[in-house]
Design an enzyme around this catalytic site. Sequence first.
Site, PDB file in Angstrom:
ATOM      1  N   MET A  30       0.465 -19.538  -2.647  1.00  0.00           N
ATOM      2  CA  MET A  30       0.159 -20.841  -2.155  1.00  0.00           C
ATOM      3  C   MET A  30       0.805 -21.715  -3.630  1.00  0.00           C
ATOM      4  O   MET A  30       1.053 -22.996  -3.050  1.00  0.00           O
ATOM      5  CB  MET A  30      -1.431 -20.998  -3.438  1.00  0.00           C
ATOM      6  CG  MET A  30      -2.150 -20.082  -2.634  1.00  0.00           C
ATOM      7  SD  MET A  30      -3.566 -20.747  -2.603  1.00  0.00           S
ATOM      8  CE  MET A  30      -3.887 -20.807  -4.225  1.00  0.00           C
ATOM      9  N   HIS A  34       6.366 -18.710  -9.311  1.00  0.00           N
ATOM     10  CA  HIS A  34       6.903 -18.672 -10.964  1.00  0.00           C
ATOM     11  C   HIS A  34       7.231 -17.092 -11.127  1.00  0.00           C
ATOM     12  O   HIS A  34       7.581 -16.980  -9.530  1.00  0.00           O
ATOM     13  CB  HIS A  34       5.943 -18.769 -11.596  1.00  0.00           C
ATOM     14  CG  HIS A  34       5.099 -18.458 -11.327  1.00  0.00           C
ATOM     15  ND1 HIS A  34       4.677 -16.302 -11.375  1.00  0.00           N
ATOM     16  CD2 HIS A  34       3.228 -18.747 -10.931  1.00  0.00           C
ATOM     17  CE1 HIS A  34       3.520 -16.637 -11.032  1.00  0.00           C
ATOM     18  NE2 HIS A  34       2.662 -17.786 -10.685  1.00  0.00           N
ATOM     19  N   GLY A  36       6.392 -14.515 -11.193  1.00  0.00           N
ATOM     20  CA  GLY A  36       5.093 -13.076 -10.838  1.00  0.00           C
ATOM     21  C   GLY A  36       5.243 -13.597  -9.107  1.00  0.00           C
ATOM     22  O   GLY A  36       5.369 -11.919  -8.546  1.00  0.00           O
ATOM     23  N   HIS A  37       5.826 -13.963  -8.808  1.00  0.00           N
ATOM     24  CA  HIS A  37       5.701 -14.715  -7.004  1.00  0.00           C
ATOM     25  C   HIS A  37       6.813 -13.618  -6.721  1.00  0.00           C
ATOM     26  O   HIS A  37       7.735 -13.174  -5.785  1.00  0.00           O
ATOM     27  CB  HIS A  37       6.080 -15.996  -6.443  1.00  0.00           C
ATOM     28  CG  HIS A  37       4.779 -16.513  -6.845  1.00  0.00           C
ATOM     29  ND1 HIS A  37       4.390 -17.850  -7.901  1.00  0.00           N
ATOM     30  CD2 HIS A  37       3.019 -16.879  -6.537  1.00  0.00           C
ATOM     31  CE1 HIS A  37       2.988 -18.109  -7.220  1.00  0.00           C
ATOM     32  NE2 HIS A  37       2.500 -17.689  -7.233  1.00  0.00           N
ATOM     33  N   LYS A 149      -2.623  -9.428 -10.528  1.00  0.00           N
ATOM     34  CA  LYS A 149      -3.245  -9.980 -11.485  1.00  0.00           C
ATOM     35  C   LYS A 149      -4.118 -10.666 -10.901  1.00  0.00           C
ATOM     36  O   LYS A 149      -5.812 -10.969 -11.457  1.00  0.00           O
ATOM     37  CB  LYS A 149      -1.722 -11.045 -11.272  1.00  0.00           C
ATOM     38  CG  LYS A 149      -2.539 -12.886 -11.503  1.00  0.00           C
ATOM     39  CD  LYS A 149      -2.435 -13.581 -12.249  1.00  0.00           C
ATOM     40  CE  LYS A 149      -3.115 -14.784 -12.400  1.00  0.00           C
ATOM     41  NZ  LYS A 149      -3.236 -14.984 -12.065  1.00  0.00           N
ATOM     42  N   VAL A 176       3.357 -10.070 -13.825  1.00  0.00           N
ATOM     43  CA  VAL A 176       4.118 -10.975 -15.002  1.00  0.00           C
ATOM     44  C   VAL A 176       4.032 -11.684 -15.738  1.00  0.00           C
ATOM     45  O   VAL A 176       3.059 -12.676 -15.316  1.00  0.00           O
ATOM     46  CB  VAL A 176       5.444 -11.532 -14.224  1.00  0.00           C
ATOM     47  CG1 VAL A 176       6.657 -11.526 -14.800  1.00  0.00           C
ATOM     48  CG2 VAL A 176       6.234 -10.053 -12.701  1.00  0.00           C
ATOM     49  N   SER A 185       0.744 -18.022 -13.963  1.00  0.00           N
ATOM     50  CA  SER A 185       0.204 -18.577 -12.674  1.00  0.00           C
ATOM     51  C   SER A 185       0.406 -20.075 -12.941  1.00  0.00           C
ATOM     52  O   SER A 185       0.874 -20.739 -13.624  1.00  0.00           O
ATOM     53  CB  SER A 185      -1.491 -18.819 -12.996  1.00  0.00           C
ATOM     54  OG  SER A 185      -1.716 -19.077 -12.423  1.00  0.00           O
TER      55      SER A 185
HETATM   56  P1  AMP Z   1      -0.705 -17.241  -5.786  1.00  0.00           P
HETATM   57  O1  AMP Z   1       0.181 -18.762  -5.344  1.00  0.00           O
HETATM   58  O2  AMP Z   1      -1.647 -17.574  -6.863  1.00  0.00           O
HETATM   59  O3  AMP Z   1      -2.199 -17.597  -4.504  1.00  0.00           O
HETATM   60  O4  AMP Z   1       0.257 -16.254  -5.554  1.00  0.00           O
HETATM   61  C1  AMP Z   1       0.403 -15.730  -4.354  1.00  0.00           C
HETATM   62  C2  AMP Z   1       0.000 -13.774  -4.384  1.00  0.00           C
HETATM   63  O5  AMP Z   1       1.304 -14.280  -5.959  1.00  0.00           O
HETATM   64  C3  AMP Z   1      -0.687 -13.093  -4.899  1.00  0.00           C
HETATM   65  O6  AMP Z   1      -0.979 -11.843  -4.843  1.00  0.00           O
HETATM   66  C4  AMP Z   1      -0.513 -13.393  -6.431  1.00  0.00           C
HETATM   67  O7  AMP Z   1      -1.111 -11.874  -6.968  1.00  0.00           O
HETATM   68  C5  AMP Z   1       0.787 -12.937  -6.556  1.00  0.00           C
HETATM   69  N1  AMP Z   1       0.191 -13.398  -8.629  1.00  0.00           N
HETATM   70  C6  AMP Z   1       0.269 -14.302  -8.623  1.00  0.00           C
HETATM   71  N2  AMP Z   1       0.564 -14.490 -10.350  1.00  0.00           N
HETATM   72  C7  AMP Z   1       1.455 -13.128 -10.449  1.00  0.00           C
HETATM   73  C8  AMP Z   1       1.579 -12.468 -11.844  1.00  0.00           C
HETATM   74  N3  AMP Z   1       1.843 -13.631 -13.270  1.00  0.00           N
HETATM   75  N4  AMP Z   1       2.671 -11.501 -11.289  1.00  0.00           N
HETATM   76  C9  AMP Z   1       2.328 -10.975 -10.570  1.00  0.00           C
HETATM   77  N5  AMP Z   1       2.029 -11.501  -9.138  1.00  0.00           N
HETATM   78  C10 AMP Z   1       1.357 -12.618  -9.397  1.00  0.00           C
END
Ligand code: AMP
Length: 284
Positions: A30, A34, A36-37, A149, A176, A185
């Site tokens: 979305m 960061h 994590g992504h 996560k 991460v 996040s």
């Molecule tokens: P989001 O943008 O929050 O919808 O997350 C997109 C993808 O990144 C999803 O598969 C999440 O699980 C993953 N994600 C979000 N935060 C982290 C993190 N801290 N470490 C690893 N993957 C993450």
Amino acid sequence: MDILTTPPEVRAWVGERRRRAQRIGLVPTMGCLHAGHLSLVRLARQRADAVVLSVFVNPIQFGPGDNLAGYPRDLERDQRLCREAGVAALFLPSAEALYPAGHSTFVEEVWFSRGLCGDRRPGHFKGVTTIVAKLFNLVQPDVAVFGRKDAQQARVIQQMTRDLDFPVEIVLGPTVREADGLAMSSRNQHLNADQRRQALCLARALDAAARRLTAGERNAAALIAVMREEISRAPQARVDYLEIVDNETFEPVATLKRTALALLAVHVGGTRLIDNALLTPDGL
Ligand code: AMP
């Protein structure tokens, strides 16, 4: 890096890569990227020739109280980070492109979507499975990477992929964290300095449960009490849920005999944060 905004553009791009016999990896996000992504992009690049990263704040996975409009966005930075990370194509669809007027078909997984975030955010996982199914159909990836996560989301997507026979390998990346332990996040941006400190209570609670497990505690209620106590030390934190489930079945467990998953959702000020950790009893 190519920028794609419409389904026909994606199909043409994917078709061209397929003609060159390339393996395609998908990382749905979305945005407001960061580390994590970016760790998921690295995992995808190890398994594919070309990685598509989608940035789409999916309106149908947000409920009435979820503050869709306030979700953080920074497209310019996202583009730069994707380019640096070696993403081959960035997919930036509009809501109208993916849900044109009259859209009336949804994908729903009904077992792992119950409980936890499924109960607190009615319709959320139906929105997630619908968008992921649409992305799978559009991008036709060989491999798609998601983060642990969002453990329940990952389980729901694995199940949907299996149930609907998507020929997609699902890979899960580890959570991460910031140097002090806070799970990264996009929502962390909403925290002020004081809330940012208090947000550490999630990771501390999971650590405290793991330590108590190592010390011999096997009773889930006792481990939950340890976590609850840790959260209560943060004055602005309010527990939404705090559970220990079996890592395979996601059913609540009373006594830890095999690997379990501790999951928690906590409001810190006005921001709802989630985190989780595996709890593996000794000897496994
Ligand atoms: P989001 O943008 O929050 O919808 O997350 C997109 C993808 O990144 C999803 O598969 C999440 O699980 C993953 N994600 C979000 N935060 C982290 C993190 N801290 N470490 C690893 N993957 C993450």
